[in-house]
Write a protein that holds these residues in place. Structure first.
Motif, PDB file in Angstrom:
ATOM      1  N   LEU A 276     -16.773   6.774   7.175  1.00 21.14           N
ATOM      2  CA  LEU A 276     -17.207   6.245   6.285  1.00 21.14           C
ATOM      3  C   LEU A 276     -17.701   4.935   5.962  1.00 21.14           C
ATOM      4  N   GLY A 277     -17.591   3.821   6.966  1.00 23.00           N
ATOM      5  CA  GLY A 277     -17.789   3.186   6.834  1.00 23.00           C
ATOM      6  C   GLY A 277     -18.121   2.563   5.992  1.00 23.00           C
ATOM      7  N   GLY A 278     -18.332   1.139   4.750  1.00 18.85           N
ATOM      8  CA  GLY A 278     -17.826   0.665   3.977  1.00 18.85           C
ATOM      9  C   GLY A 278     -17.531   0.581   2.997  1.00 18.85           C
ATOM     10  N   ILE A 279     -17.595   2.380   2.406  1.00 19.50           N
ATOM     11  CA  ILE A 279     -17.158   3.110   1.351  1.00 19.50           C
ATOM     12  C   ILE A 279     -15.927   3.540   2.048  1.00 19.50           C
ATOM     13  N   GLY A 280     -15.594   3.726   3.440  1.00 25.53           N
ATOM     14  CA  GLY A 280     -13.715   3.099   4.224  1.00 25.53           C
ATOM     15  C   GLY A 280     -13.128   2.215   3.728  1.00 25.53           C
ATOM     16  N   ALA A 281     -13.779   0.819   3.455  1.00 25.00           N
ATOM     17  CA  ALA A 281     -12.832  -0.293   3.303  1.00 25.00           C
ATOM     18  C   ALA A 281     -12.561  -0.338   2.161  1.00 25.00           C
ATOM     19  N   GLY A 282     -13.311   0.121   0.994  1.00 29.80           N
ATOM     20  CA  GLY A 282     -12.806   0.767  -0.217  1.00 29.80           C
ATOM     21  C   GLY A 282     -11.541   1.617  -0.153  1.00 29.80           C
ATOM     22  N   VAL A 283     -11.545   2.879   0.336  1.00 23.05           N
ATOM     23  CA  VAL A 283     -10.251   3.895   1.058  1.00 23.05           C
ATOM     24  C   VAL A 283      -8.710   3.029   0.663  1.00 23.05           C
ATOM     25  N   ALA A 284      -9.715   2.121   2.240  1.00 23.50           N
ATOM     26  CA  ALA A 284      -8.114   1.008   2.509  1.00 23.50           C
ATOM     27  C   ALA A 284      -7.472   0.557   1.899  1.00 23.50           C
ATOM     28  N   SER A 285      -7.612  -0.149   1.104  1.00 27.17           N
ATOM     29  CA  SER A 285      -7.941  -1.340   0.335  1.00 27.17           C
ATOM     30  C   SER A 285      -7.447  -1.069  -0.937  1.00 27.17           C
ATOM     31  N   SER A 286      -7.616   0.544  -1.307  1.00 28.26           N
ATOM     32  CA  SER A 286      -6.991   1.186  -2.996  1.00 28.26           C
ATOM     33  C   SER A 286      -5.624   1.641  -2.698  1.00 28.26           C
ATOM     34  N   LEU A 287      -5.749   2.210  -1.023  1.00 27.68           N
ATOM     35  CA  LEU A 287      -4.234   2.789  -0.349  1.00 27.68           C
ATOM     36  C   LEU A 287      -2.918   1.677  -0.593  1.00 27.68           C
ATOM     37  N   THR A 288      -3.404   0.546  -0.025  1.00 21.83           N
ATOM     38  CA  THR A 288      -2.775  -1.101   0.669  1.00 21.83           C
ATOM     39  C   THR A 288      -2.309  -1.454  -0.802  1.00 21.83           C
ATOM     40  N   TYR A 289      -3.008  -1.536  -1.936  1.00 20.69           N
ATOM     41  CA  TYR A 289      -2.454  -2.171  -3.093  1.00 20.69           C
ATOM     42  C   TYR A 289      -1.485  -0.911  -3.665  1.00 20.69           C
ATOM     43  N   TRP A 290      -1.225   0.137  -3.877  1.00 17.28           N
ATOM     44  CA  TRP A 290      -0.403   1.044  -3.636  1.00 17.28           C
ATOM     45  C   TRP A 290       1.223   0.583  -3.123  1.00 17.28           C
ATOM     46  N   CYS A 291       0.859   0.116  -1.805  1.00 16.45           N
ATOM     47  CA  CYS A 291       1.766   0.086  -1.049  1.00 16.45           C
ATOM     48  C   CYS A 291       2.426  -1.043  -1.130  1.00 16.45           C
ATOM     49  N   ILE A 292       1.561  -1.958  -1.496  1.00 17.47           N
ATOM     50  CA  ILE A 292       2.148  -4.084  -2.661  1.00 17.47           C
ATOM     51  C   ILE A 292       2.723  -3.592  -3.405  1.00 17.47           C
ATOM     52  N   ALA A 293       2.473  -2.872  -4.584  1.00 17.70           N
ATOM     53  CA  ALA A 293       2.925  -2.524  -5.911  1.00 17.70           C
ATOM     54  C   ALA A 293       4.217  -2.122  -5.722  1.00 17.70           C
ATOM     55  N   LEU A 294       4.503  -0.735  -4.638  1.00 18.91           N
ATOM     56  CA  LEU A 294       5.893  -0.050  -4.328  1.00 18.91           C
ATOM     57  C   LEU A 294       6.924  -1.044  -3.733  1.00 18.91           C
ATOM     58  N   ILE A 295       6.160  -1.515  -2.844  1.00 19.49           N
ATOM     59  CA  ILE A 295       7.140  -2.869  -1.895  1.00 19.49           C
ATOM     60  C   ILE A 295       7.685  -3.702  -2.914  1.00 19.49           C
ATOM     61  N   THR A 296       6.892  -4.553  -4.301  1.00 21.08           N
ATOM     62  CA  THR A 296       7.218  -5.482  -4.958  1.00 21.08           C
ATOM     63  C   THR A 296       7.773  -4.726  -5.544  1.00 21.08           C
ATOM     64  N   ILE A 297       8.175  -3.692  -6.763  1.00 20.32           N
ATOM     65  CA  ILE A 297       8.602  -2.848  -7.790  1.00 20.32           C
ATOM     66  C   ILE A 297      10.079  -3.249  -6.762  1.00 20.32           C
ATOM     67  N   LEU A 298      10.172  -2.485  -5.178  1.00 21.71           N
ATOM     68  CA  LEU A 298      11.905  -1.948  -5.072  1.00 21.71           C
ATOM     69  C   LEU A 298      12.694  -3.820  -5.001  1.00 21.71           C
ATOM     70  N   ILE A 299      11.987  -4.637  -4.152  1.00 18.02           N
ATOM     71  CA  ILE A 299      12.084  -6.147  -4.142  1.00 18.02           C
ATOM     72  C   ILE A 299      12.756  -6.424  -5.409  1.00 18.02           C
ATOM     73  N   THR A 300      12.095  -5.575  -6.434  1.00 13.46           N
ATOM     74  CA  THR A 300      12.308  -6.614  -7.668  1.00 13.46           C
ATOM     75  C   THR A 300      13.322  -6.187  -8.356  1.00 13.46           C
ATOM     76  N   ILE A 301      13.837  -4.672  -8.051  1.00 14.43           N
ATOM     77  CA  ILE A 301      15.023  -4.042  -8.209  1.00 14.43           C
ATOM     78  C   ILE A 301      16.666  -4.228  -7.701  1.00 14.43           C
ATOM     79  N   LYS A 302      16.303  -4.086  -5.895  1.00 14.19           N
ATOM     80  CA  LYS A 302      17.578  -4.296  -5.396  1.00 14.19           C
ATOM     81  C   LYS A 302      17.654  -5.798  -4.737  1.00 14.19           C
ATOM     82  N   GLN A 303      16.762  -6.690  -4.056  1.00 12.10           N
ATOM     83  CA  GLN A 303      16.922  -8.461  -4.251  1.00 12.10           C
ATOM     84  C   GLN A 303      17.622  -8.906  -5.078  1.00 12.10           C
ATOM     85  N   GLN A 304      18.347 -10.000  -4.293  1.00  8.15           N
ATOM     86  CA  GLN A 304      18.642 -11.216  -5.291  1.00  8.15           C
ATOM     87  C   GLN A 304      17.259 -12.394  -5.009  1.00  8.15           C
TER      88      GLN A 304
END
Length: 456
Positions: A191-219
């Motif tokens: 996908l070239g440059g368009i693929g960079a947008g796809v990758a970043s978008s998926l990464t943002y979902w990963c970051i959000a989910l990890i942060t939500i779990l830490i906020t709920i579970k960790q002291q």
């Protein structure tokens, strides 16, 4: 927050807050860095397309996400004043605001993306790549803004190492996804440059989910029970967030958008010039993460000290941060000067782009010193919740001074594209001078207010 008495204790504590923020910012920026450098390995049209797409996206994202940065001083001052019970309420309201802002961005993009790109006079393939990159990126806006609010909450508590861990976890994910979608690996089409947008978008979902779990579970974050109660929408709380956040967001927008405007004005030049300019700007922005991180750390420590009525300590932290930024940015400037060929080769193997990028990097040296003063002062002022004058200064220094000077030099002197860079340097320098004056005024005002507080 730990109260530090001696200068040595302040340096150690401030560094413990700063270092994880710096790693986090470098990590987040690396996503855009990976997008640019890896796309450039496919074709210079992909580099130019991602450059144009990033130039449209970055000021919008940084400006509107800057509104959410108000969560940091709000929470920091609540913690400093020992009003911990009010924290989850403000964080939830911040999450509501983040979703509204995300939907607003998508809606505006639907109506404006095509007209903007088609009126820029770009090559057809560059337009296609830029549009595809931005559309792909848009699917990650909501989780990215949710992450921004939760990060502000975590950082305001002083646990900046946690957000560092989240970012470091996401980096290999982003790199792998870029590799798959940009170059077409494991059965995925290239996908070239368009693929960079796809990758970043998926990464943002990963970051959000990890942060939500830490906020709920960790002291200690779970003690605040952020997601235990979804409070009803409070326009009064939104007003407090926006009162502080909108000037912060506009300030950041005026700064980042001028760089985007210059890149868009560069579209009158050839693809080699666009690609070279973007490579040099990208690296200068990478180094800007140092003063920016110091700025964010100052917002936390100054906010805590002001909330706890320790006005003298807030002042000491401000000057400590500025001094640290000047030293580190001087080293950054030396790095650019002595390693220009090596830096340029990171972005491209095209000989024409390689040569011109090195010329642009000379001008990037002067960015470092102005940013070393302006960025930390902005962070300190946010800790004081003083944001309105900063916003006006950003408007004047960048758009009334910087851009017009750059346009005149580029249009009416032999400097051509380099004229825009001199304009940017002029705007940054003007901003540094104005912000220095404002910080001195606010510090004196707070000292008087504290003296009256003690006498009552």
């Amino acid at each position: 927050m730990k109260e530090s008495v001696t200068k040595r204790e302040k340096i150690i504590y401030f560094s413990s807050i700063l270092f994880p923020i710096l790693v986090t910012q470098l990590g987040l920026f690396s996503m855009n860095f990976f997008d640019t450098t890896m796309s450039g390995r496919v074709h210079r049209d992909d580099l130019a397309g991602v450059a144009i797409g990033s130039s449209l996206w970055v000021p919008v994202y940084t400006g509107l996400s800057g509104i959410l940065l108000s969560i940091t001083p709000i929470v920091a001052q609540l913690i400093g004043a020992r009003k911990n019970k009010d924290v989850p309420y403000m964080v939830i309201q911040g999450l509501y605001v983040s979703i509204v802002i995300s939907l607003f961005i998508v809606l505006i993009g639907v109506f404006t993306l095509n007209p903007i790109l088609t009126n820029m006079g770009l090559e057809e393939n560059v337009i296609r790549i830029a549009k595809g990159y931005l559309i792909a990126l848009s699917f990650g806006i909501i989780p990215l803004f949710i992450y921004s609010v939760l990060r502000c909450f975590i950082d305001a508590l002083g646990y900046t190492r946690v957000t560092m861990f989240i970012t470091l976890t996401s980096l290999p994910i982003n790199f792998l996804l870029n590799y798959i979608f940009i170059f077409g690996k494991f059965g995925v089409p290239q996908l070239g440059g368009i693929g960079a947008g796809v990758a970043s978008s998926l990464t943002y979902w990963c970051i959000a989910l990890i942060t939500i779990l830490i906020t709920i579970k960790q002291q200690p974050f779970r003690e605040y029970k952020i997601f235990h109660t979804f409070f009803s929408i409070s326009f009064k709380a939104w007003g407090e967030i926006l009162k502080i956040g909108v000037p912060i967001g506009l300030s950041i927008f005026f700064e980042t958008s001028i760089f985007a405007a210059v890149t868009l004005l560069m579209s009158q030049y050839n693809t080699v010039t666009i690609a070279s300019h973007q490579a040099a700007i990208n690296f200068a922005s990478f180094l800007y993460m140092i003063p920016l991180s110091i700025s964010m750390a100052l917002t936390i420590v100054v906010g805590h000290e002001v909330g706890a009525k320790r006005i003298n300590e807030a002042k000491q932290y401000s000057y400590l941060g500025i001094g640290m930024a000047v030293v580190l940015s001087t080293l950054s400037a030396a790095l650019i000067y002595f390693f220009r060929p090596e830096v340029a080769s990171i972005y491209t193997s095209d000989s024409a782009v390689l040569r011109l990028t090195q010329d642009f990097l000379i001008y990037a040296i002067f960015f470092q010193l102005s940013d070393a003063i302006a960025a930390p002062i902005q962070g300190a002022l946010r800790g004081y919740k003083d944001v309105n004058v900063t916003f006006v200064m950003a408007l004047v220094s960048y758009w009334v001074i910087g851009l017009p000077v750059g346009y005149l030099l580029a249009s009416y002197t032999p400097l051509d594209a380099f004229g825009y860079w001199i304009g940017l340097i002029s705007g940054l320098a003007a901003g540094a001078v104005g912000l220095s004056s404002r910080l001195a005024i606010i510090q004196k005002r707070k000292e008087k207010e504290f003296a009256l507080y003690l006498n009552t």
